[in-house]
Design a protein around this motif. Structure first.
Motif, PDB file in Angstrom:
ATOM      1  N   MET A   1     -81.312  46.763 -18.762  1.00 59.25           N
ATOM      2  CA  MET A   1     -81.404  46.073 -17.630  1.00 59.25           C
ATOM      3  C   MET A   1     -79.942  45.682 -17.421  1.00 59.25           C
ATOM      4  N   GLU A   2     -79.533  45.472 -16.408  1.00 60.04           N
ATOM      5  CA  GLU A   2     -78.074  45.217 -15.914  1.00 60.04           C
ATOM      6  C   GLU A   2     -77.460  43.755 -16.714  1.00 60.04           C
ATOM      7  N   ASP A   3     -78.224  42.911 -16.433  1.00 64.64           N
ATOM      8  CA  ASP A   3     -77.879  41.467 -17.364  1.00 64.64           C
ATOM      9  C   ASP A   3     -79.215  40.904 -17.518  1.00 64.64           C
ATOM     10  N   ILE A   4     -79.683  40.941 -18.562  1.00 65.11           N
ATOM     11  CA  ILE A   4     -81.163  40.173 -18.864  1.00 65.11           C
ATOM     12  C   ILE A   4     -81.026  38.641 -18.789  1.00 65.11           C
ATOM     13  N   THR A  32     -76.902  46.495 -19.764  1.00 69.46           N
ATOM     14  CA  THR A  32     -75.872  47.253 -19.497  1.00 69.46           C
ATOM     15  C   THR A  32     -74.270  46.697 -19.058  1.00 69.46           C
ATOM     16  N   ASP A  33     -74.491  45.588 -18.250  1.00 69.51           N
ATOM     17  CA  ASP A  33     -73.310  44.938 -17.642  1.00 69.51           C
ATOM     18  C   ASP A  33     -72.852  45.878 -16.360  1.00 69.51           C
ATOM     19  N   LYS A  38     -70.990  51.807 -21.596  1.00 68.68           N
ATOM     20  CA  LYS A  38     -71.973  50.820 -22.359  1.00 68.68           C
ATOM     21  C   LYS A  38     -73.360  51.560 -22.213  1.00 68.68           C
ATOM     22  N   THR A  39     -73.894  51.764 -20.953  1.00 71.18           N
ATOM     23  CA  THR A  39     -75.003  52.633 -20.800  1.00 71.18           C
ATOM     24  C   THR A  39     -75.157  53.841 -21.534  1.00 71.18           C
ATOM     25  N   PRO A  58     -79.628  51.863 -13.477  1.00 72.66           N
ATOM     26  CA  PRO A  58     -78.327  52.737 -13.740  1.00 72.66           C
ATOM     27  C   PRO A  58     -77.269  52.442 -12.858  1.00 72.66           C
ATOM     28  N   PRO A  59     -76.099  52.422 -13.787  1.00 75.28           N
ATOM     29  CA  PRO A  59     -75.154  52.403 -12.811  1.00 75.28           C
ATOM     30  C   PRO A  59     -74.421  53.884 -12.570  1.00 75.28           C
ATOM     31  N   GLN A  60     -73.647  53.902 -11.752  1.00 76.82           N
ATOM     32  CA  GLN A  60     -73.042  55.272 -11.352  1.00 76.82           C
ATOM     33  C   GLN A  60     -72.457  56.002 -12.301  1.00 76.82           C
TER      34      GLN A  60
END
Length: 99
Positions: A1-4, A32-33, A38-39, A58-60
């Motif tokens: 998750m980006e931000d739980i 993952t922020d 970090k991801t 997913p981030p780029q």
């Protein structure tokens, strides 16, 4: 998750967890922020822990990491974002009709 802690992600996470548990699976979450480095670290850590599959926001910049998971036979679903250059399943939210 980006931000739980984000209400959008936490409400979805709760639903995923409930359905997974009913089907005999346990869920592990990490924020993952939206940070590529970090991801990548989290994917490597989860791989070392022998998880069965991945649902990733997913981030780029993690395309190669995700391709490696798929190549090695792990099920991968992208959530909230699609990386068009990665061939895998994905789930997007249609915000067009949100109120």
């Amino acid at each position: 998750m980006e931000d739980i802690s984000n209400i959008f992600f936490s409400s979805i996470a709760r639903q995923i967890e409930e359905r997974a548990y009913k089907n005999g699976y346990k869920i592990v979450y990490s924020s993952t922020d939206n940070d590529t480095h970090k991801t990548r670290e989290l994917i490597a850590m989860l791989r070392d822990r022998h998880v069965d599959g991945y649902i990733i926001v997913p981030p780029q910049g993690v395309e190669d990491d995700i391709r490696a998971l798929i190549r090695d036979g792990f099920p991968v679903v992208l959530f909230d974002r699609n990386l068009p250059e990665v061939e895998t399943d994905y789930v997007l939210v249609d915000n067009l009709f949100s109120t």
